[in-house]
Design a protein around this motif. Structure first.
Motif, mmCIF file in Angstrom:
data_model
loop_
_atom_site.group_PDB
_atom_site.id
_atom_site.type_symbol
_atom_site.label_atom_id
_atom_site.label_comp_id
_atom_site.label_asym_id
_atom_site.label_seq_id
_atom_site.Cartn_x
_atom_site.Cartn_y
_atom_site.Cartn_z
ATOM 1 N N ASN A 147 -1.889 8.800 -13.447
ATOM 2 C CA ASN A 147 -0.633 8.279 -12.911
ATOM 3 C C ASN A 147 -0.731 8.178 -11.400
ATOM 4 O O ASN A 147 -1.305 9.049 -10.741
ATOM 5 C CB ASN A 147 0.529 9.227 -13.256
ATOM 6 N N MET A 148 -0.187 7.103 -10.862
ATOM 7 C CA MET A 148 -0.071 6.946 -9.421
ATOM 8 C C MET A 148 1.268 7.567 -9.015
ATOM 9 O O MET A 148 2.284 7.359 -9.687
ATOM 10 C CB MET A 148 -0.105 5.463 -9.034
ATOM 11 N N ILE A 149 1.257 8.314 -7.930
ATOM 12 C CA ILE A 149 2.473 8.947 -7.422
ATOM 13 C C ILE A 149 3.029 8.073 -6.305
ATOM 14 O O ILE A 149 2.319 7.758 -5.338
ATOM 15 C CB ILE A 149 2.191 10.376 -6.885
ATOM 16 N N ARG A 150 4.274 7.669 -6.470
ATOM 17 C CA ARG A 150 4.914 6.751 -5.503
ATOM 18 C C ARG A 150 6.200 7.356 -4.968
ATOM 19 O O ARG A 150 6.860 8.125 -5.663
ATOM 20 C CB ARG A 150 5.273 5.422 -6.207
ATOM 21 N N ASP A 151 6.579 6.973 -3.760
ATOM 22 C CA ASP A 151 7.862 7.346 -3.215
ATOM 23 C C ASP A 151 8.941 6.480 -3.859
ATOM 24 O O ASP A 151 8.711 5.285 -4.122
ATOM 25 C CB ASP A 151 7.906 7.128 -1.694
ATOM 26 N N ASN A 152 10.113 7.059 -4.120
ATOM 27 C CA ASN A 152 11.237 6.281 -4.625
ATOM 28 C C ASN A 152 11.687 5.303 -3.544
ATOM 29 O O ASN A 152 11.641 5.618 -2.352
ATOM 30 C CB ASN A 152 12.419 7.181 -4.997
ATOM 31 N N ARG A 153 12.130 4.135 -3.965
ATOM 32 C CA ARG A 153 12.696 3.175 -3.023
ATOM 33 C C ARG A 153 14.158 3.542 -2.790
ATOM 34 O O ARG A 153 14.863 3.913 -3.711
ATOM 35 C CB ARG A 153 12.610 1.762 -3.567
ATOM 36 N N HIS A 154 14.584 3.391 -1.566
ATOM 37 C CA HIS A 154 15.978 3.754 -1.234
ATOM 38 C C HIS A 154 16.836 2.556 -1.111
ATOM 39 O O HIS A 154 16.552 1.506 -0.850
ATOM 40 C CB HIS A 154 16.030 4.565 0.050
#
Length: 154
Positions: A147-154
C-alpha cells in the motif's frame, strides 16, 4: 432514518465485523465497506504490525464448490489495507498498489483465518504478508500486498 450524514451510522456494522472499539471513531464515517460485510469478514485483531480476521467459506465459493480464489484475495486485501491504514495514522490513508496471491490448497466448507504480518512499514509504503489457513491450521494461500501511504486532501 439513517442517511449518509448521520454520525456513527456504522457502529453496528463495526461491532458485527469485530472491529475493536478503539477504531470505531476512526471508521464511523464509512464503516468496513460493503464487500467486507457481504463476504462475512470478521476481525479479531487490528493493528499495523499484525491483523487477523475470519471469513466463512459458505457464500464465497466458486462453481466447483470451493472457496473462490478472489475471496482469498478479498480477505488478504482487506487485512493488508486496514493494517496499512492503521500504520498511516490520522490525516493519512493507504492505497493498495500491488496484490499477489498463491493458492496452495482448496477448501469446501468451514471458516478460514487470515493472519496479516507487516514486512515493511515506511513513510510512503507499507507491505504485508497474509497467510490464510483452514480450521486445522493448514495453509491455503499466501498473499502479499503493498500500500502507498498518502496524505489526505483537505
Amino acid at each position: 432514518m439513517m442517511d449518509n450524514f448521520t454520525p456513527n451510522q456504522f457502529v453496528d456494522e463495526l461491532r458485527q465485523a469485530g472491529v475493536p472499539e478503539e477504531f470505531h471513531e476512526w471508521l464511523s464515517a464509512g464503516g468496513v465497506g460493503a464487500l467486507v460485510v457481504k463476504m462475512g469478514i470478521r476481525f479479531s485483531e487490528l493493528g499495523a504490525e499484525r491483523s487477523v480476521a475470519t471469513m466463512p467459506v459458505e457464500g464465497n465459493t466458486q462453481v466447483a464448490g470451493i472457496l473462490h480464489g478472489g475471496a482469498h484475495a478479498v480477505l488478504a486485501e482487506t487485512l493488508g489495507s486496514f493494517a496499512a491504514s492503521v500504520h498511516a495514522g490520522p490525516g493519512r490513508h493507504a492505497v493498495g498498489i500491488e496484490l499477489s496471491a498463491t493458492h496452495h490448497r482448496s477448501i469446501a466448507a468451514g471458516t478460514v483465518t487470515g493472519t496479516c504480518t507487516a514486512i515493511h512499514l515506511g513513510g510512503t509504503l507499507a507491505t504485508h504478508e497474509i497467510v490464510i489457513t483452514d480450521e486445522q491450521g493448514r495453509r491455503l494461500s499466501t498473499a502479499r500486498i503493498t500500500n502507498m501511504i498518502r496524505d489526505n486532501r483537505h
